[in-house]
Design a protein around this motif. Structure first.
Motif, PDB file in Angstrom:
ATOM      1  N   ALA A 118       2.142   4.859   1.226  1.00 31.79           N
ATOM      2  CA  ALA A 118       2.806   3.885   2.087  1.00 31.79           C
ATOM      3  C   ALA A 118       2.635   4.293   3.539  1.00 31.79           C
ATOM      4  N   GLU A 119       2.433   3.306   4.411  1.00 32.34           N
ATOM      5  CA  GLU A 119       2.319   3.586   5.834  1.00 32.34           C
ATOM      6  C   GLU A 119       3.643   4.109   6.363  1.00 32.34           C
ATOM      7  N   GLU A 138      13.174   4.232 -10.833  1.00 33.99           N
ATOM      8  CA  GLU A 138      12.330   5.423 -10.807  1.00 33.99           C
ATOM      9  C   GLU A 138      11.828   5.663  -9.382  1.00 33.99           C
ATOM     10  N   VAL A 139      11.433   6.886  -9.095  1.00 35.64           N
ATOM     11  CA  VAL A 139      10.810   7.170  -7.812  1.00 35.64           C
ATOM     12  C   VAL A 139       9.497   6.402  -7.722  1.00 35.64           C
ATOM     13  N   THR A 162      -1.395  -3.908   0.923  1.00 36.83           N
ATOM     14  CA  THR A 162      -1.487  -3.240  -0.369  1.00 36.83           C
ATOM     15  C   THR A 162      -0.813  -1.874  -0.383  1.00 36.83           C
ATOM     16  N   ASP A 163      -1.140  -1.034   0.582  1.00 37.36           N
ATOM     17  CA  ASP A 163      -0.588   0.317   0.600  1.00 37.36           C
ATOM     18  C   ASP A 163       0.929   0.301   0.733  1.00 37.36           C
ATOM     19  N   THR A 180       5.816   6.368  -2.883  1.00 36.50           N
ATOM     20  CA  THR A 180       6.966   6.608  -2.022  1.00 36.50           C
ATOM     21  C   THR A 180       7.714   7.828  -2.545  1.00 36.50           C
ATOM     22  N   THR A 181       8.513   8.449  -1.710  1.00 37.65           N
ATOM     23  CA  THR A 181       9.246   9.640  -2.118  1.00 37.65           C
ATOM     24  C   THR A 181      10.609   9.312  -2.709  1.00 37.65           C
ATOM     25  N   GLU A 182      10.995   8.041  -2.633  1.00 37.46           N
ATOM     26  CA  GLU A 182      12.287   7.604  -3.157  1.00 37.46           C
ATOM     27  C   GLU A 182      12.092   6.369  -4.033  1.00 37.46           C
TER      28      GLU A 182
END
Length: 209
Positions: free
Chosen positions: A40-41, A110-111, A168-169, A175-177
């Protein structure tokens, strides 16, 4: 995880939620820059709307229903994968009030980014996400899960983007969360192609479990 992300990239580039009588479009070739593991940006997901800290991810469990109180959107959730031509499956256009979840990604809670798709309209009726564009940061989304738990999300931002510039990204990247994306069609309806030209994308993050 890499295989899931690559499928998600193909799915995103192919994604067209149908309007009345529409069908999906074939996926274009994935650019080399997107064939690698995307992320993710920075800042795409936004800070939590309520200013709270991170919430620990939940175990994997299929979602069974969605409730978005502000726009009075309630629906069971059907699993959606990819068609043979690499377009994303969507709920039947004859049942525009049915929402679905992209089963090749993380389950809600889920993460990672879980993705839920719904029609803006179909079969000459309003769809489950007809009012999706009305959501704003802080609005709540509840996802009931098969294990009896509920994942509560808060909206962080809402975007309207041209389908040929789909982020898209930001939507499918790691992601971390635990995060959530709600996607439908929007903008101008092109009668020639029988497609909406834009997508409405809601970004949200888990705030309670």
């Amino acid at each position: 995880m890499l295989a899931v992300v690559l499928l998600a990239v193909l799915a995103t580039l192919a994604f067209v939620l149908s309007g009345p009588g529409e069908t999906g479009q074939a996926a274009p070739q994935v650019p080399a820059s997107q064939a690698e593991t995307p992320s993710a940006e920075p800042g795409e997901s936004g800070a939590p709307a309520d200013g709270g800290g991170a919430v620990e991810g939940m175990p994997k469990a299929d979602p069974v229903s969605i409730d978005v109180p502000k726009i009075e959107a309630k629906s069971s959730l059907v699993p959606l994968g990819l068609n043979a031509d690499n377009t994303v499956e969507v709920p039947p256009v004859t049942q525009p009030m049915q929402a679905g979840w992209y089963e090749n990604g993380p389950t809600p809670g889920e993460v990672g980014p879980s993705v839920i798709l719904g029609h803006v309209d179909g079969n000459k009726q309003k769809g489950i996400f007809f009012r999706l564009k009305e959501l704003a940061p802080g609005d709540k989304v509840s996802i009931a899960r098969k294990d009896g738990t509920t994942a509560e999300f808060a909206v962080t931002k809402v975007e309207r983007v041209a389908k040929d510039k789909f982020p898209t990204d930001a939507v499918y990247g790691d992601t971390t969360e635990p995060e959530l994306r709600l996607i439908t069609c929007g903008g101008v309806f092109d009668k020639a192609s029988r497609n909406y030209l834009d997508n409405i994308i809601v970004f949200a993050r888990l705030i309670a479990r």
